[in-house]
Structures are given as C-alpha cells and as structure tokens.
Design an enzyme around this catalytic site. Sequence first.
Site, PDB file in Angstrom:
ATOM      1  N   HIS A  84       0.807  -1.212   0.000  1.00  0.00           N
ATOM      2  CA  HIS A  84       0.000   0.000   0.000  1.00  0.00           C
ATOM      3  C   HIS A  84       0.849   1.276   0.000  1.00  0.00           C
ATOM      4  O   HIS A  84       0.327   2.367  -0.218  1.00  0.00           O
ATOM      5  CB  HIS A  84      -0.969   0.003   1.189  1.00  0.00           C
ATOM      6  CG  HIS A  84      -0.346   0.228   2.521  1.00  0.00           C
ATOM      7  ND1 HIS A  84       0.040  -0.794   3.362  1.00  0.00           N
ATOM      8  CD2 HIS A  84      -0.041   1.367   3.184  1.00  0.00           C
ATOM      9  CE1 HIS A  84       0.536  -0.293   4.474  1.00  0.00           C
ATOM     10  NE2 HIS A  84       0.502   1.023   4.392  1.00  0.00           N
TER      11      HIS A  84
ATOM     12  N   ASP B 199       0.115  -7.538   1.286  1.00  0.00           N
ATOM     13  CA  ASP B 199       0.601  -6.177   1.509  1.00  0.00           C
ATOM     14  C   ASP B 199       2.125  -6.118   1.459  1.00  0.00           C
ATOM     15  O   ASP B 199       2.756  -5.417   2.254  1.00  0.00           O
ATOM     16  CB  ASP B 199       0.089  -5.609   2.830  1.00  0.00           C
ATOM     17  CG  ASP B 199       0.238  -4.088   2.903  1.00  0.00           C
ATOM     18  OD1 ASP B 199       0.300  -3.450   1.828  1.00  0.00           O
ATOM     19  OD2 ASP B 199       0.307  -3.536   4.013  1.00  0.00           O
TER      20      ASP B 199
ATOM     21  N   SER C 279       5.075   2.344   7.796  1.00  0.00           N
ATOM     22  CA  SER C 279       4.678   1.213   6.962  1.00  0.00           C
ATOM     23  C   SER C 279       5.831   0.732   6.087  1.00  0.00           C
ATOM     24  O   SER C 279       6.471   1.523   5.392  1.00  0.00           O
ATOM     25  CB  SER C 279       3.521   1.602   6.044  1.00  0.00           C
ATOM     26  OG  SER C 279       2.336   1.710   6.749  1.00  0.00           O
TER      27      SER C 279
END
Length: 462
Positions: free
Chosen positions: A104, A135, A208
């Site tokens: 993402h 992911d 992230s």
Amino acid sequence: MPALSFALTLLLTLLSFDAHGQSRSLPDFNSLMKAAGPSVVNVISTRKTQTAAAAGGSAENAQDPFSEFLRRFMPDLPDRAQPRQGLGSGFIISGDGYILTNAHVVAEFDDVNVRLADTKREFKAKVIGVDKRSDVALLKVDAQDLPTAKLGSSAGLEPGDWVAAIGSPFGFANTITAGIVSAKARSLPNDMYFAFIQTDVAVNPGNSGGPLLNLQGEVVGINSMIYSGTGGYMGVSFAIPIEVALDVSRQLQSQGKVTRGRLGIGIQPMTTELARSFGLDSPAGAIIVSLEKGGPAEKGGARIGDVVLDWNGEAIDEPNELPRRVAATPPGSLAHMAIWREGKRRTVELRVGEVRAEPSTAAHEAPAKQDDPRLGVAMRELTSAERSALGLDYGLMVVDVAQRSGPGSAILPGDVIVGVNQRHFASKQEFQRLLAAHPKGRMVALLVRRGDASLYVPLELG
C-alpha cells in the site's frame, strides 16, 4: 522530590534483576540502531495527476469505530491542485538494490523514490511487483554495495519478547521505537493467508514497510497495520512475518506474481456446541458452509456440512489454519483433506485450484471514473473481465478517496461496491437511486468486495 527520586532509583534497581535475583541488563537499542539503521530506507511515492473525488466536509467527522479498524498507513490527501504523495519505509535485502516494503506504500503511484538512511543518496526505484493480498512489494534501485538488513525468523518470537521498529514516521527518517511482542499468530478480518505479529511498538503513518527487529538486530517482520480510533498510534500494531514477506518477494522476482492454492469453499469456526451436535470430541476443525459450483472442493467430493480435520496430514486446530495451508499448496497439486461426515472420518482427494488474479485497475483497461460527492469517492464500473474474475454480475470499483472520506473512513481504493445496506444493485442508476433514498448526514452501509472477502463499510452521506 527526594522521595520521587528514591522511588525511581528503586524501580530501576528492581528492573535490573530477574525473578531469581540475578542481575540482568536492559536491552541495548543503541547498538541495534547502529547495526540495523543503515539498511532502512525512506520510500517516497508520487502520483503525478490528482484523481481525488470532490472534497467536502471534514476529515474529523464522527465515524463508526469500525471505520478506523486496520486503517492502512497513508498520509492525508492534499488539495486537488497538488500531486498526491505517500510516505513509507522499507529495508534493503540485497547489496545490489532489492528492497522490501508494503504494497500500500507504492501501489497506484506513478513514481517511487528511495532515500537512504544517510540522507545523502536518493534513487528512483522500479516496482518489481506488488502483492496486495499480503501487503508486500518488492522494489529495485540501480546501486551496488548497499548496506543490507540481517534477516531472521519470526518462529522463535514469544509474547513478552523485546522488539524494535525503525522507519520514517510522518517522514522523520531514522526513527527507532521499541516495545514487546503482545501476541503471535494474530488473525485479523480479511487477511486469510497469514497471521500477524502483534506488538505494542509505537508505529505511525510513515512506518509502513519498515522492519520489525529482535534484539539481535534481525528482521522478524514488516510493520504494516495499526488498530486505531484516531488514525494515530494507540498501543496496538501488526507486522507481517518475515517468512511470508520473503516468500512473496521471491515469487515476485522470479515470476512477477504470487500464486496461491484455493478450494472454492466458505468455512465457519467450530464451537463446543456444534462439535457436540456433529459427534466430535473437541471443537477443532472448520465447517464447510458453502461450495463454489465446479470448484476444486466440489469436484473432489466435499459437501456442505463436512468438518475439515486436517490438510495433507496437518491437523486443523483453528479454522484460519485451513485457508493458509491451502494457499501455501501449489496450484494443480493433488491434496488430501480429512473430513468428518455423518459420524465418520473420511479422506477427500482433490486437485488444488489457483486463487484468481487481482483485477487490473490500469486506466487504459477501465471505463471512465466518476466522482460521487455524496460519498466522497471516485468510482468506475467494472469491466467484463473484472466481473468474470470476481464472479460478479455488476459492481463499482473505488478508484480514489477524497479528503472527507480518506482519513476517517474504511473505504479504500480497489474496493468494489456491490450493495447499499441490504440491497444489491445492477446499474449505476440503481445505485444512485438507493443513495438518494437517504438524507444528508445519514450513515449507510456499503457492501464491498475486498480481495476474496466481503464486508460492510459504514459511510456518512455528504
């Protein structure tokens, strides 16, 4: 003040001894940062043309608590006049420039740049592959002799173990935070292919894709999600086990995609009451509650009501273990599934299918998108190929999310809207009529397809 000072000294003294009174030292995060920090990078993703839906309302509008559950780390969308930019982290896994990060962080962006920890070097990165289901994304930069992360294993982690995260929260590079493993093998909604590592390490937007490290400086996971009611850190974060990420990266590098096995079934957890009604001694296994017509399980002779007890000789103690083991089985291979049917244990032999590829969202393949100011999203109709791949007669794919919906909503780009409240629709006009039946400010529940799962997403009408 003297009393407070004494109390703090006493507390630190007690912390330096274990349960048997033996002296022990606190973790040395300074050395860990020096060893692992140089391999962590800042990932800057940019979309050249802004495609956000019409803005309106406020990002701070009150939302259902579930709307922030598992919100992916993404910065707030800027004004329509500005290119959209995303910030994340990653880490170098080979000296010739291969980098792991979250899908993402780079998906749906035009340009991806990687800035090294020394902040003096920045490279344009090529996205080798993206796997949204796990992911995980693999990047490549044109460089040699780069500092690499020390890769470890998550298998030895236990709740209570110290771990640390290094990344770029809010764009602040070279940031380390520490905590402990809160739980292992944490199953989360819509993530059926692996279990997460849960920690209390402070991670925030921008972390992230960064590494989760043990005290030996080994990468044991990739920081991916938070549980949040505000969009910021609230004490619970989740990481993808490094074994999962490395397997995905190897497939992306070798074949450009990730293949997973599938059965074509829906399952329900076994309870003590259900086990008694089925004549089982313990509530283990997974109950088959739906069968895809012509799917691998149906062809192999499975029936609705069968209780799956093991897969290729491995016991299914928890229902979530079944889809993970099936996904790890090569498509096309022959598998044996032990089931409980009518009071007897049987074995079903079947040929494993393959999880359908995620539908492409390339602009040249898709019909024109249209903004919906009431929802604060931009949508487009599914192509015939996408409808076929998803097994849908009709659906509206979310292409982008406006400022009003982005930070405080669980609707995500790539979601396919198939219903409003408890009504399905078969055209854009019917969808608009269903929305028009509700006044401004009313919460509606959108039924969406996200990957292989379906879920309701609450959204306030503008």
